[in-house]
Design a protein around this motif. Structure first.
Motif, PDB file in Angstrom:
ATOM      1  N   THR A 187       0.835  -1.200   0.000  1.00  0.00           N
ATOM      2  CA  THR A 187       0.000   0.000   0.000  1.00  0.00           C
ATOM      3  C   THR A 187       0.870   1.250   0.000  1.00  0.00           C
ATOM      4  O   THR A 187       1.864   1.336   0.714  1.00  0.00           O
ATOM      5  CB  THR A 187      -0.941   0.013   1.212  1.00  0.00           C
ATOM      6  OG1 THR A 187      -0.159  -0.132   2.415  1.00  0.00           O
ATOM      7  CG2 THR A 187      -1.945  -1.122   1.126  1.00  0.00           C
ATOM      8  N   ALA A 188       0.487   2.227  -0.821  1.00  0.00           N
ATOM      9  CA  ALA A 188       1.300   3.415  -1.051  1.00  0.00           C
ATOM     10  C   ALA A 188       0.897   4.563  -0.143  1.00  0.00           C
ATOM     11  O   ALA A 188      -0.234   4.629   0.360  1.00  0.00           O
ATOM     12  CB  ALA A 188       1.171   3.846  -2.510  1.00  0.00           C
ATOM     13  N   HIS A 189       1.833   5.485   0.050  1.00  0.00           N
ATOM     14  CA  HIS A 189       1.578   6.705   0.820  1.00  0.00           C
ATOM     15  C   HIS A 189       1.146   7.798  -0.153  1.00  0.00           C
ATOM     16  O   HIS A 189       1.965   8.528  -0.715  1.00  0.00           O
ATOM     17  CB  HIS A 189       2.829   7.144   1.567  1.00  0.00           C
ATOM     18  CG  HIS A 189       3.476   6.050   2.376  1.00  0.00           C
ATOM     19  ND1 HIS A 189       2.770   5.225   3.214  1.00  0.00           N
ATOM     20  CD2 HIS A 189       4.779   5.651   2.465  1.00  0.00           C
ATOM     21  CE1 HIS A 189       3.602   4.358   3.792  1.00  0.00           C
ATOM     22  NE2 HIS A 189       4.818   4.603   3.347  1.00  0.00           N
ATOM     23  N   LEU A 190      -0.146   7.914  -0.372  1.00  0.00           N
ATOM     24  CA  LEU A 190      -0.692   8.880  -1.311  1.00  0.00           C
ATOM     25  C   LEU A 190      -1.882   9.597  -0.686  1.00  0.00           C
ATOM     26  O   LEU A 190      -2.495   9.090   0.253  1.00  0.00           O
ATOM     27  CB  LEU A 190      -1.161   8.173  -2.595  1.00  0.00           C
ATOM     28  CG  LEU A 190      -0.135   7.327  -3.355  1.00  0.00           C
ATOM     29  CD1 LEU A 190      -0.823   6.499  -4.429  1.00  0.00           C
ATOM     30  CD2 LEU A 190       0.939   8.215  -3.973  1.00  0.00           C
ATOM     31  N   SER A 191      -2.195  10.731  -1.230  1.00  0.00           N
ATOM     32  CA  SER A 191      -3.419  11.430  -0.850  1.00  0.00           C
ATOM     33  C   SER A 191      -4.350  11.400  -2.057  1.00  0.00           C
ATOM     34  O   SER A 191      -4.041  11.970  -3.109  1.00  0.00           O
ATOM     35  CB  SER A 191      -3.119  12.880  -0.455  1.00  0.00           C
ATOM     36  OG  SER A 191      -4.330  13.576  -0.222  1.00  0.00           O
TER      37      SER A 191
END
Length: 972
Positions: free
Chosen positions: A257-261
């Motif tokens: 899982t990625a760190h995105l907004s």
């Protein structure tokens, strides 16, 4: 609250997909797997269960303090998983075994190896980046890449590799994905990712799809900040999430899982998607139905770390639905916070055990129920194999993409009409590329700091190859042209026909304002050694271009576009195993070489081996002379001696026979009327070529020009300086009377014929063939063969009179002559008779390197075809490569030597087929081609240095011993 409900409703509406029906972590022996998991989890304390959630960074290039830290984490906090970072495979293996021995439950070992273990470890294999692989249209090759990487991981005790990247790179300015993506096409990315996954997981290593839900259209790097994807649900569903749906069906074992907004997925703009329950649980697990292992991206990255304290982030990640915390900070604080959450019932034990159970299932899937330490013996060799090299070659070959070829200059034909220059752009000189180009023909490197001077220097050339070379250190390095380079490119293209070869990301072409004047464009994707070598080979038609662009370049070149080019049957340059020869067995050539040098059989030499149209061994040994000042290089030229017969005279004779100018049945008087009343007048061309015409072996013409008492050259025939009468150059400061040429032919005409019939090798017929050819075609022999064969073959290192073409430093001396020319012979032919004809003769005088000799022999092997041109008819080759007088114990074909009929004679190793052919030369040269094994062998030496009495090479049959080694190396 209403907004969150709306988001969930929209997600439910858009992502109407059935849940994943198969658990990718479930093994075929599911009952045994469940029993193993149950047996462990039921005996775990709460602390041990929490410890399974962590995957800590471990380095193999740090000090004891770091090792003690990891040891403490395992023993005190029951850490269940490690991700190894920088270091070496040997040290990692040692630490792996040490840490595993400390752990009550076997550790799941992770690794970030997208393009191979080289991504983190020294002394390991590097495969191409994903963008390069995205250009390949044969997905089975990508699957093989996954298999090889799986083998490497398994060998080093790695159980999960954080690959493939499945991000759709629709943003060319993406600072962190770019070359790590398979491209911009969701279909192509998905196909490649599935192929890779199937390959790697078939070897028992968990694949990991990243970065969910999609990092391809970001403009910032989540290592440093929180990137924003401001797309609606429909867009996310059609692009970013597309590969996940497909790869889940292919049973990928884990997701990162990625760190995105992403406002359309998570209403809190500061909450990273990796910590969002809406994303990790609702979307990933419930809507997309993923049942495998869910792992966060590195929690040390600023995209996550800026959100809250480390412990709070780690807890939030678990509450969001992740199973594994990758590179967490503050383990002790996190353990305490998770315990507190369980007490407060904001996290249940059941939820904790749900993830622990998945982690243990993954460990069983990876074989950790039967854990064995990493074997240290032969580790480096096992991680860098010939199979890896072979696959790498195929990957690069299939990726090379031709996107423009306006004049069909790719591949290059008609080399005799080309004058080629190379100009370098970028931050690497491209030496590997240039060196390979120069294997095919003459290519001059043109450089200057001033554009006007460059343009002026390029005036004599009709083709310019521009190589744009950027750093290949890692996929994040800058791939862009400078403004100066863009100007230079356009100005050179405006003046000249150019081929631009881009050894960088295809996105670099976005900077080029117009492609109007650029005639040919090749995208080679990376500046690796192999990419440079193979791209040069593509330009000359060693193989066809097959790659397709993985991304679009404005409106000029669409994604999926790529031209197919022709294979011209020119040499490819590869490794032995590519043609089923053993590198290990061929290494025995080095031992023979050591003996040759040690016993001073020759001061130096070249050995070349080709098979199936590929040169796989081309090596130079020793020095030019025993003074050991100049090492032999592959480009150096040797005096070929009698190889001249089959490499210069014979191809012209075959052409003349096809042109009906020199029929094989013609007698000497037919083709050379001056011999009409001689004792040789009825000898036929066929008989001369087969050495059965009863001609003397040779005549020492030079002795007739020397004082019979002193042995000195008579001033009647020689001068030290060139004059109108003495103008034939014999050697340095030695010129013979022009009219003496007639005397040579008179001696041949009047020489007695041998009384004994049958085979006897003779040079004399080739003196006569020179005369005939020059009269028939009205050109000197050296000019004729150069124009008819060498120029178009790209044999620019093959020539008569090499001093007119090459500096002395590139010409290997043949002898210290103390009997005729009284000097070191360097660039002047060794053969005395050929020297007295000015260095150009039918039987001797040719100089070349092994690479060029092989081109001519390969042309013969391909029945007269090479480089897209037909030089001779196939039936002509067959006609000349045939024994006509074997009943007279003559092993020879017509011009060609053939394998011995008498076992005591060592013409060959005795291990080649009867179809094979070649020749040997007095100076220590030898070449042989075998249609049956498809092998071409070349050996060039100056065994006549320092004296032609140096016969060790011949007496010990070293040339044919090497031939035997080559034959024994066949592993078909």
């Amino acid at each position: 609250m209403k907004k969150e409900l709306l988001i969930i409703f929209l997600m439910s509406f858009v992502f109407s997909v059935s849940a994943q029906s198969v658990d990718p972590l479930r093994t075929k022996d599911a009952e045994a797997q469940d029993a193993w998991v149950d047996s462990i989890i039921k005996n775990m304390t709460i602390d041990e269960k929490i410890g399974q959630l962590f995957m800590l960074q471990a380095y193999s290039n740090k000090d004891k303090k770091h090792e003690d830290f990891i040891t403490d984490m395992i023993t005190k906090y029951h850490i269940g998983n490690l991700i190894f970072m920088q270091g070496t495979p040997q040290k990692q293996a040692v630490l792996n075994n040490k840490y595993q021995a400390l752990s009550k439950v076997p550790l799941l070992i992770g690794f970030d190896g997208e393009w191979g273990l080289d991504m983190r470890l020294k002394n390991t294999y590097r495969f191409p980046w994903n963008m390069t692989l995205g250009a390949i249209r044969n997905d089975s090759l990508v699957k093989q890449f996954g298999e090889r990487l799986g083998v490497h991981c398994k060998r080093l005790g790695i159980h999960v590799n954080f690959a493939p990247v499945v991000d759709i790179n629709t943003n060319p300015e993406n600072p962190i994905i770019g070359n790590r993506s398979f491209g911009e096409s969701k279909e192509n990315v998905t196909q490649k990712a599935i192929a890779f996954t199937q390959g790697m997981q078939s070897k028992g290593v968990l694949a990991n799809a990243k970065h969910f839900p999609g990092h391809g259209d970001t403009a910032t790097d989540s290592h440093h900040t929180l990137p924003v994807l401001d797309f609606d649900m429909a867009r996310l569903d059609s692009i970013e999430l597309y590969p996940y749906k497909k790869i889940f069906d292919a049973r990928i074992a884990s997701v990162m899982t990625a760190h995105l907004s992403i406002p359309s997925l998570e209403s809190n703009p500061t909450l990273p998607t990796s910590l969002s329950k809406n994303v990790v649980t609702t979307l990933l697990q419930e809507r997309l139905g993923f049942l495998g292992l869910i792992i966060t991206d590195g929690l040390n990255m600023k995209g996550a770390a800026n959100y809250a304290t480390s412990a709070e982030i780690n807890l939030a990640a678990i509450q969001a639905g992740n199973d594994l915390l990758l590179i967490p900070h503050d383990v002790s604080g996190t353990v305490n916070l998770i315990k507190k959450a369980i007490e407060l019932k904001t996290l249940t034990v059941e939820r904790l055990e749900f993830s622990v159970r998945k982690i243990l299932k993954a460990k069983y899937w990876a074989g950790l129920n039967n854990y064995k330490p990493v074997v240290l013996e032969n580790l480096d060799e096992d991680l860098n194999t010939i199979n890896d090299e072979l696959l790498h070659r195929e990957l690069v070959k299939n990726s090379l993409t031709v996107v423009k070829n306006i004049h069909n200059d790719i591949p290059l034909r008609n080399l005799e009409k080309r004058k080629i220059a190379y100009v370098n752009l970028g931050d690497d000189p491209g030496d590997v590329f240039v060196n390979m180009l120069q294997n095919y023909t003459k290519v001059d490197v043109i450089s200057d700091k001033n554009l006007d001077r460059i343009i002026n220097k390029l005036k004599p050339y009709n083709l310019v190859i521009v190589g744009f070379h950027k750093s290949n250190k890692n996929p994040w390095k800058s791939y862009k042209f400078t403004n100066k380079e863009l100007v230079w490119l356009q100005e050179i293209a405006r003046e000249k026909n150019i081929i631009l070869d881009v050894f960088a990301s295809p996105y670099s072409l976005l900077q080029v304002k117009t492609f109007t004047n650029i005639d040919g464009i090749i995208v080679s994707y990376q500046n690796s050694k192999l990419a440079q070598e193979l791209s040069a080979q593509l330009i000359f038609g060693a193989f066809s271009a097959k790659g397709k662009l993985p991304v679009s370049i404005k409106k000029d070149f669409n994604e999926g576009y790529g031209l197919v080019t022709s294979n011209l049957s020119r040499f490819e340059y590869s490794i032995p195993e590519d043609v089923h020869l053993s590198s290990i067995k061929l290494a025995a050539i080095d031992k023979v070489a050591d003996t040759i040098l040690k016993e001073k059989m020759a001061p130096g030499f070249q050995v070349l081996v080709a098979r199936k149209g590929k040169i796989v061994f081309n090596k130079s040994y020793g020095y030019h002379t025993d003074e050991k000042k100049i090492k032999v290089k592959n480009s150096d030229v040797y005096d070929l001696a009698s190889l001249t017969k089959i490499l210069a005279s014979l191809p012209l004779i075959m052409k003349a026979e096809e042109d009906q100018k020199i029929p094989l049945t013609a007698s000497l008087r037919d083709i050379l009327p001056s011999f009409g009343n001689s004792n040789k007048d009825t000898v036929t061309v066929k008989e001369i070529l087969a050495h059965i015409g009863r001609l003397k072996a040779w005549i020492p013409f030079y002795k007739a020009t020397q004082d019979s008492v002193t042995g000195e050259n008579s001033p009647k025939f020689y001068r030290k300086k060139k004059t109108s009468v003495y103008k034939i150059k014999v050697a340095e400061n030695l010129y013979i009377k022009q009219s003496y040429k007639d005397s040579i032919y008179k001696y041949i005409k009047e020489a007695d014929q041998r009384k004994r019939k049958g085979y006897k090798y003779s040079d004399l017929g080739y003196y006569l063939f020179k005369e005939v050819l020059e009269k028939k075609y009205e050109k000197p022999l050296n000019t004729l063969v150069d124009e008819e064969f060498y120029q178009s073959l790209g044999a620019n290192r093959t020539t008569y009179l090499p001093l007119k073409k090459f500096p002395k430093s590139q010409i290997v001396p043949s002898e210290k002559d103390d009997y005729f020319r009284n000097q070191l012979l360097i660039g002047n032919v060794h053969d005395m008779g050929a020297a007295m004809l000015g260095g150009v003769a039918g039987h001797a005088g040719l100089f070349a390197n092994a690479n060029d000799v092989a081109k001519i022999m390969q042309m013969y092997l391909q029945k007269g075809f090479y480089g897209g041109e037909r030089y001779l008819k196939a039936e002509t080759i067959d006609k000349f490569n045939h024994r006509y007088y074997s009943d007279k114990k003559d092993r020879r074909g017509l011009g060609f030597d053939k394998p011995q009929l008498n076992p005591k004679v060592k013409a060959t190793c005795g291990c080649v087929s009867d179809e094979s052919f070649g020749h040997s030369g007095f100076t220590g040269t030898y070449t042989w081609a075998d249609p049956k094994s498809e092998i071409v062998y070349v050996f060039l030496s100056n065994r006549t240095y320092p004296s032609m009495t140096n016969n060790g090479l011949v007496k010990t049959n070293m040339r044919t011993k090497i031939q035997q080694i080559i034959q024994d190396a066949i592993i078909d």
